[in-house]
Design an enzyme around this catalytic site. Structure first.
Site, PDB file in Angstrom:
ATOM      1  CG  ASP A   1     -64.591  -2.199  11.061  1.00 17.38           C
ATOM      2  OD1 ASP A   1     -65.104  -1.374  11.665  1.00 17.38           O
ATOM      3  OD2 ASP A   1     -64.191  -3.270  11.602  1.00 17.38           O
TER       4      ASP A   1
ATOM      5  CG  ASN B   1     -71.235   3.381  17.367  1.00 11.49           C
ATOM      6  OD1 ASN B   1     -72.336   3.324  17.177  1.00 11.49           O
ATOM      7  ND2 ASN B   1     -70.390   2.431  16.692  1.00 11.49           N
TER       8      ASN B   1
ATOM      9  N   GLY C   1     -71.410   2.300  22.005  1.00 10.78           N
ATOM     10  CA  GLY C   1     -70.502   1.383  21.376  1.00 10.78           C
ATOM     11  C   GLY C   1     -69.228   1.871  20.654  1.00 10.78           C
ATOM     12  CD  GLN C   2     -66.205   7.349  19.917  1.00 13.97           C
ATOM     13  OE1 GLN C   2     -66.897   7.927  20.789  1.00 13.97           O
ATOM     14  NE2 GLN C   2     -65.365   7.855  19.453  1.00 13.97           N
TER      15      GLN C   2
ATOM     16  CG  HIS D   1     -64.650   5.653  13.939  1.00  8.61           C
ATOM     17  ND1 HIS D   1     -64.166   6.078  14.934  1.00  8.61           N
ATOM     18  CD2 HIS D   1     -65.403   4.337  13.894  1.00  8.61           C
ATOM     19  CE1 HIS D   1     -64.737   5.040  15.879  1.00  8.61           C
ATOM     20  NE2 HIS D   1     -65.599   4.279  15.301  1.00  8.61           N
ATOM     21  CG  LEU D   2     -69.818   8.302   8.246  1.00  8.44           C
ATOM     22  CD1 LEU D   2     -70.922   8.436   9.401  1.00  8.44           C
ATOM     23  CD2 LEU D   2     -69.876   9.410   7.227  1.00  8.44           C
ATOM     24  CG  HIS D   3     -69.081   2.477  11.755  1.00  7.72           C
ATOM     25  ND1 HIS D   3     -68.337   1.129  11.949  1.00  7.72           N
ATOM     26  CD2 HIS D   3     -68.755   3.069  12.868  1.00  7.72           C
ATOM     27  CE1 HIS D   3     -68.002   1.237  13.163  1.00  7.72           C
ATOM     28  NE2 HIS D   3     -68.248   2.485  13.786  1.00  7.72           N
TER      29      HIS D   3
HETATM   30  P1  AMP Z   1     -66.656   1.853  17.004  1.00  8.90           P
HETATM   31  O1  AMP Z   1     -67.002   0.794  17.954  1.00  8.90           O
HETATM   32  O2  AMP Z   1     -67.760   2.781  16.478  1.00  8.90           O
HETATM   33  O3  AMP Z   1     -65.717   2.926  17.958  1.00  8.90           O
HETATM   34  O4  AMP Z   1     -65.982   1.463  15.894  1.00  8.90           O
HETATM   35  C1  AMP Z   1     -64.533   1.151  15.784  1.00  8.90           C
HETATM   36  C2  AMP Z   1     -64.206   0.347  14.638  1.00  8.90           C
HETATM   37  O5  AMP Z   1     -62.982   0.179  14.270  1.00  8.90           O
HETATM   38  C3  AMP Z   1     -64.882  -1.304  14.817  1.00  8.90           C
HETATM   39  O6  AMP Z   1     -65.816  -1.554  13.892  1.00  8.90           O
HETATM   40  C4  AMP Z   1     -63.632  -2.003  14.546  1.00  8.90           C
HETATM   41  O7  AMP Z   1     -63.619  -3.357  14.065  1.00  8.90           O
HETATM   42  C5  AMP Z   1     -62.820  -1.061  13.833  1.00  8.90           C
HETATM   43  N1  AMP Z   1     -61.226  -1.328  14.041  1.00  8.90           N
HETATM   44  C6  AMP Z   1     -60.535  -1.441  14.955  1.00  8.90           C
HETATM   45  N2  AMP Z   1     -59.185  -1.510  14.646  1.00  8.90           N
HETATM   46  C7  AMP Z   1     -59.215  -1.492  13.264  1.00  8.90           C
HETATM   47  C8  AMP Z   1     -58.154  -1.638  12.487  1.00  8.90           C
HETATM   48  N3  AMP Z   1     -56.585  -1.795  12.681  1.00  8.90           N
HETATM   49  N4  AMP Z   1     -58.393  -1.605  11.152  1.00  8.90           N
HETATM   50  C9  AMP Z   1     -59.440  -1.613  10.758  1.00  8.90           C
HETATM   51  N5  AMP Z   1     -60.566  -1.468  11.580  1.00  8.90           N
HETATM   52  C10 AMP Z   1     -60.238  -1.545  12.827  1.00  8.90           C
END
Ligand code: AMP
Length: 112
Positions: A30, A85, A91-92, A98-100
Site C-alpha cells: 500500500d 472496506n 472507508g472504501q 481489495h483485501l488489506h
Molecule cells: P480502501 O480505502 O479500502 O479503498 O483502500 C484503498 C487503498 O489503496 C488505500 O489504503 C490506499 O493507500 C491504497 N492505494 C491507492 N492508490 C494506490 C497505489 N497506486 N498503489 C498502492 N496503494 C494504493
C-alpha cells in the site's frame, strides 16, 4: 476498466511495489501504509465491491484469502488483520475489490 487505478496497476500502466502475482491475483504494498506490513491483494477481475459478488465468484473470493495466507506465511507474519472496506461510509476509496493485509504491530479492537 478504463478509469480504475487498480486495473491500471494490473495492466502495468501505473507502477506498484509488487509482492505476489499469479494468474488470478496481484498483491502489492500500500502506498500509504497503516502498519509496518500493509499489503493489498486484488483479483485481476474487476469487481467494484463485495456487494457486487455473486455465487459465481465463490472460488475467486476464497482464493483471495488463500493468497493472503500464502503471502503472510512467506513473510513469516503470524498475526495480522484482513480488512475489506465496502462502500464510501466504510472507508472504501478504490472501487476494485481489495483485501488489506495489515500487520507488524499490535492493534486495537474494535477499530475506529
Ligand atoms: P480502501 O480505502 O479500502 O479503498 O483502500 C484503498 C487503498 O489503496 C488505500 O489504503 C490506499 O493507500 C491504497 N492505494 C491507492 N492508490 C494506490 C497505489 N497506486 N498503489 C498502492 N496503494 C494504493
Amino acid at each position: 476498466m478504463d478509469d480504475c487505478i487498480f486495473c491500471k496497476i494490473i495492466d502495468g500502466e501505473i507502477p506498484s511495489d509488487k509482492v505476489y502475482e499469479d494468474e488470478t491475483f496481484l498483491a502489492f504494498n500500500d502506498v500509504n501504509p497503516q502498519a509496518p506490513t500493509h499489503i493489498l491483494i486484488i483479483p485481476k477481475k474487476h469487481i467494484p465491491k463485495i456487494s457486487d459478488i455473486t455465487e459465481s465468484d465463490n472460488e475467486l473470493i476464497g482464493g483471495l484469502f488463500t493468497a493472503a495466507a500464502k503471502i503472510c506465511k512467506e513473510k513469516s507474519l503470524s498475526d495480522f488483520r484482513l480488512v475489506i472496506n465496502n462502500g464510501e461510509d466504510a472507508g472504501q476509496t478504490v472501487f476494485h475489490i481489495h483485501l488489506h493485509i495489515i500487520g507488524g504491530r499490535s492493534m486495537e479492537w474494535p477499530p475506529g
